[in-house]
Scaffold this motif. Structure first.
Motif, PDB file in Angstrom:
ATOM      1  N   LEU A 131     -19.707 -25.394  45.421  1.00  0.00           N
ATOM      2  CA  LEU A 131     -21.136 -25.723  45.330  1.00  0.00           C
ATOM      3  C   LEU A 131     -21.441 -27.064  45.989  1.00  0.00           C
ATOM      4  CD1 LEU A 131     -21.819 -24.639  41.636  1.00  0.00           C
ATOM      5  CD2 LEU A 131     -22.659 -23.491  43.705  1.00  0.00           C
ATOM      6  N   GLY A 132     -20.558 -28.046  45.771  1.00  0.00           N
ATOM      7  CA  GLY A 132     -20.780 -29.365  46.364  1.00  0.00           C
ATOM      8  C   GLY A 132     -20.713 -29.338  47.877  1.00  0.00           C
ATOM      9  N   PHE A 133     -19.742 -28.615  48.423  1.00  0.00           N
ATOM     10  CA  PHE A 133     -19.602 -28.507  49.870  1.00  0.00           C
ATOM     11  C   PHE A 133     -20.798 -27.766  50.462  1.00  0.00           C
ATOM     12  CE2 PHE A 133     -16.935 -26.898  53.632  1.00  0.00           C
ATOM     13  CZ  PHE A 133     -17.023 -28.110  54.297  1.00  0.00           C
ATOM     14  N   TYR A 134     -21.213 -26.699  49.769  1.00  0.00           N
ATOM     15  CA  TYR A 134     -22.419 -25.980  50.204  1.00  0.00           C
ATOM     16  C   TYR A 134     -23.611 -26.928  50.255  1.00  0.00           C
ATOM     17  CZ  TYR A 134     -26.952 -24.061  49.106  1.00  0.00           C
ATOM     18  OH  TYR A 134     -28.312 -23.845  49.088  1.00  0.00           O
ATOM     19  N   SER A 135     -23.795 -27.729  49.202  1.00  0.00           N
ATOM     20  CA  SER A 135     -24.992 -28.575  49.127  1.00  0.00           C
ATOM     21  C   SER A 135     -25.013 -29.604  50.251  1.00  0.00           C
ATOM     22  CB  SER A 135     -25.078 -29.268  47.765  1.00  0.00           C
ATOM     23  OG  SER A 135     -24.073 -30.249  47.614  1.00  0.00           O
ATOM     24  N   ARG A 141     -28.843 -16.805  52.577  1.00  0.00           N
ATOM     25  CA  ARG A 141     -28.086 -16.086  51.548  1.00  0.00           C
ATOM     26  C   ARG A 141     -27.236 -17.060  50.741  1.00  0.00           C
ATOM     27  NH1 ARG A 141     -27.862 -12.639  47.701  1.00  0.00           N
ATOM     28  NH2 ARG A 141     -25.957 -11.387  47.528  1.00  0.00           N
ATOM     29  N   ALA A 142     -26.686 -18.075  51.387  1.00  0.00           N
ATOM     30  CA  ALA A 142     -25.905 -19.096  50.689  1.00  0.00           C
ATOM     31  C   ALA A 142     -26.757 -19.775  49.620  1.00  0.00           C
ATOM     32  CB  ALA A 142     -25.374 -20.119  51.675  1.00  0.00           C
ATOM     33  N   THR A 144     -17.588 -20.353  45.958  1.00  0.00           N
ATOM     34  CA  THR A 144     -16.912 -20.595  47.235  1.00  0.00           C
ATOM     35  C   THR A 144     -17.682 -19.950  48.381  1.00  0.00           C
ATOM     36  OG1 THR A 144     -14.771 -20.651  46.121  1.00  0.00           O
ATOM     37  CG2 THR A 144     -14.738 -20.362  48.494  1.00  0.00           C
ATOM     38  N   THR A 145     -18.230 -18.754  48.127  1.00  0.00           N
ATOM     39  CA  THR A 145     -18.972 -18.053  49.177  1.00  0.00           C
ATOM     40  C   THR A 145     -20.228 -18.803  49.575  1.00  0.00           C
ATOM     41  OG1 THR A 145     -18.057 -15.934  48.474  1.00  0.00           O
ATOM     42  CG2 THR A 145     -20.061 -15.851  49.791  1.00  0.00           C
ATOM     43  N   CYS A 146     -20.794 -19.577  48.662  1.00  0.00           N
ATOM     44  CA  CYS A 146     -21.935 -20.423  49.035  1.00  0.00           C
ATOM     45  C   CYS A 146     -21.531 -21.360  50.169  1.00  0.00           C
ATOM     46  CB  CYS A 146     -22.404 -21.237  47.830  1.00  0.00           C
ATOM     47  SG  CYS A 146     -23.011 -20.260  46.452  1.00  0.00           S
ATOM     48  N   ALA A 147     -20.359 -21.974  50.017  1.00  0.00           N
ATOM     49  CA  ALA A 147     -19.861 -22.863  51.065  1.00  0.00           C
ATOM     50  C   ALA A 147     -19.522 -22.080  52.326  1.00  0.00           C
ATOM     51  CB  ALA A 147     -18.632 -23.622  50.562  1.00  0.00           C
ATOM     52  N   THR A 148     -18.903 -20.923  52.156  1.00  0.00           N
ATOM     53  CA  THR A 148     -18.493 -20.117  53.305  1.00  0.00           C
ATOM     54  C   THR A 148     -19.696 -19.690  54.137  1.00  0.00           C
ATOM     55  OG1 THR A 148     -16.553 -19.301  52.103  1.00  0.00           O
ATOM     56  CG2 THR A 148     -17.288 -18.012  53.997  1.00  0.00           C
TER      57      THR A 148
END
Length: 628
Positions: free
Chosen positions: A241-245, A196-197, A176-180
């Motif tokens: 992860l998907g939202f981050y990508s 960092r993400a 989740t933090t990847c997206a955040t």
């Protein structure tokens, strides 16, 4: 001219038929999300403290424990989207109120505690919702509020930037933090957050196995965590992860999520339920998902353009979720909540599913989605997820999940909350067409590792079908066998065989002296179970227990010493002992066969097996068959 007159009405008719068929095969998912989201927003609004003199003005109060959960203010985002959908200012004002209250609860280091507990990893969920809500609320905030919100968001993001890693938190928080952080990079136009993400995203994906299952939800070995949970992956990690990508244009991570989704899709059952009966965090499984995880709609919305089945999976799960909404509007812990619980549910499932639907609504890009059949709606197949030691299969009338998942929390052992999930070759989920769950699973022994999330339920028994015995050394069962061997094969047209072998063990994973094999034979009309017991160091009385899910109106009628009819609506099934030295009893301590997670009750069918003088082996065979 005559020919034209004959063809013209036919062409008109075919055009109408095609048009009607097309309409019937398409669904407006955005409208479906909006309908349920606004309904949940109304419930959240009812739970908000609206007295301006109250120092907690804007908080959401939980009916279950009367706590003002800081996480409940993640409702800031679904309330903002409810305003966007309806234009009603009541949602706008509620969103701003709860956002302002949440910011007042922020710690000096930028984190939020997950009240009433001390955990701060959920800061990632809270600040992401604030950022997503910002675009809808900014123009309605006054100058002071804008400054306060921006400062709070920056502090929270910086906290996550400093502390978040797989060493700090379970993998769903990292995902989740990847997206955040990716969102923060855009929000503040600061490349360090995006960098960092990416680091965290690649670290997270490195913990994904070849079947696409994500490790890192369990206990620690040294600093790291292993263990996979289907529910948290589908409802938290993969969408993170998907939202981050999408935000960070990371093809590597996007491809990893797409690969994982192909496996995870199989755990949406034909009725739309989400099967997390076997995952290491299945102690919060509700049948529609998890009690404190977000939901699968956001994940399926992210990838709906990839495969029409994803939109259908999202819709079916949403339709199933709606069946679990209580008259109060709160989301229950499962289908039988009111029958097995004396308390209302915590507000967690309601706000988590609302935020998930809000994201799904914003991410949905098409006015209509084609209705496609799910892989679990197709019949005549078996899948063996070897990295998980989990087998799924589907015949005309049955679908099953059989688990031999071997994960062990070596450091915590029997004290670990992850080690009471079903294992040992148990059928953790057995579904019947036009009926629902015939059997399902709950934890082997109930405890309250997180008191705010686990209601008191003294004396309850597990819902999982099992082999067990108790002697002077303690309680032994196949459900504590985390080293079983499991294999499956198709043995004929629409006939499948699964075999599991192991030892009956106690909660410390110590064998008591009785080995077993479980052989399942699935066909279109029956499930035959053959159990072989081997008494090599002990000769106890062994019990084989089949807790059948007891839906309202279900009748259990004993026909003879070997046979029980199970009648539920238009469906009738037969349980029959086919062979072996066993005594059948029904309904013994039936009031104890209930569970908060999933909120289900069951009616036990019990076979008692006594050792035979002069023999060290016993074979018992019985079946569930479809009568109508």
């Amino acid at each position: 001219m005559t020919g034209f007159k004959l063809k013209f009405p036919f062409l008109i008719l075919m055009t109408i038929v095609f048009s009607l068929k097309s309409k019937a095969q398409n669904t407006d998912l955005k409208k479906e999300y909006a309908t349920t989201l606004v309904s949940l927003a109304d419930v959240l609004l009812q739970h908000q403290l609206k007295d301006k003199k109250n120092p907690d003005f804007g908080a959401l109060k939980c009916d279950y424990d009367q706590v003002l959960h800081t996480r409940a203010s993640e409702a800031v985002y679904p309330l903002a989207i409810a305003y966007k959908i309806t234009g009603k200012r009541q949602y706008l004002e509620a969103a701003i109120r709860t956002g302002n209250w949440l910011i007042k609860q922020q710690q000096t280091d930028g984190s939020w505690k997950e009240t009433p507990e001390e955990w701060t990893g959920t800061t990632t969920d809270q600040v992401l919702m604030l950022m997503l809500a910002w675009g809808h609320l900014e123009s309605h905030l006054n100058t002071a509020e804008k400054t306060i919100w921006n400062t709070a968001i920056r502090k929270a993001v910086d906290y996550l930037y400093r502390v978040m890693s797989p060493e700090f938190a379970s993998i769903n928080y990292v995902a989740t933090t990847c997206a955040t952080l990716a969102k923060a990079g855009l929000f503040f136009n600061d490349e360090k957050y995006r960098k960092r993400a990416k680091e965290l995203a690649h670290r997270t994906v490195s913990k994904m196995d070849e079947d696409g299952f994500l490790n890192g939800e369990g206990g620690r070995t040294h600093a790291n965590k292993l263990g996979a949970d289907l529910g948290y992956s589908m409802e938290m990690s993969l969408w993170g992860l998907g939202f981050y990508s999408k935000l960070n244009y990371d093809t590597l991570v996007n491809n990893a999520v797409k690969h994982a989704l192909k496996s995870h899709l199989y755990f949406i059952y034909p009725d739309g339920s989400l099967d997390n009966s076997w995952g290491i965090r299945s102690n919060k499984w509700t049948t529609y998902g998890g009690a404190t995880s977000d939901g699968c709609q956001v994940l399926f919305s992210l990838y709906a353009n990839e495969d029409p089945r994803y939109g259908m999976a999202s819709l079916k799960n949403l339709q199933y979720l709606r069946k679990n909404i209580l008259p109060s509007g709160l989301i229950a812990y499962g289908p039988h909540h009111e029958a097995v619980m004396t308390q209302p549910p915590c507000i967690y499932p309601t706000f988590t599913k609302a935020k998930n639907l809000a994201m799904a609504w914003e991410l949905e890009t098409q006015p209509n989605r084609m209705q496609a059949r799910l892989p679990t709606e197709e019949t005549g197949w078996m899948k063996h997820f070897k990295t998980m030691d989990v087998i799924q299969l589907r015949t005309a009338n049955f679908m099953a999940t059989i688990t031999g998942y071997r994960y062990k929390d070596y450091k915590a052992g029997a004290k670990s909350k992850y080690m009471y999930r079903p294992a040992g070759g148990a059928i953790s989920n057995l579904w019947v067409k036009d009926h629902g769950y015939l059997t399902a699973s709950s934890v082997t022994e109930y405890s309250r590792p997180e008191p705010m999330s686990f209601p008191e339920a003294p004396g309850i028994k597990s819902l999982t079908p099992r082999i067990e015995y108790t002697d002077s050394l303690g309680y032994f069962t196949n459900l504590f066998e985390f080293d079983s061997r499991i294999e499956g094969a198709q043995v004929g047209t629409d006939r499948f065989e699964v075999k599991a072998t192991g030892e009956l063990k106690d909660k410390n994973w110590l064998a008591g002296g009785v080995g077993y094999s479980l052989d399942y034979l699935f066909s279109d009309s029956s499930v035959i179970k053959t159990i072989n017991l081997v008494y090599h160091d002990a000769r106890p009385v062994v019990k084989i227990i089949e807790p059948v899910i007891n839906y309202k109106g279900t009748a259990f009628t004993r026909i003879d010493v070997h046979t029980v009819l199970i009648t539920a609506g238009d469906r009738q099934l037969k349980f029959k002992l086919l062979s072996g030295n066993a005594t059948l009893s029904i309904g013994k301590e039936a009031d104890r066969y209930r569970a908060p997670y999933p909120a289900l009750k069951a009616f036990p069918l019990e076979l008692e097996v006594h050792p035979v003088e002069g023999s060290f082996k016993q074979e018992i065979q019985y079946e569930f068959s479809i009568i109508r």
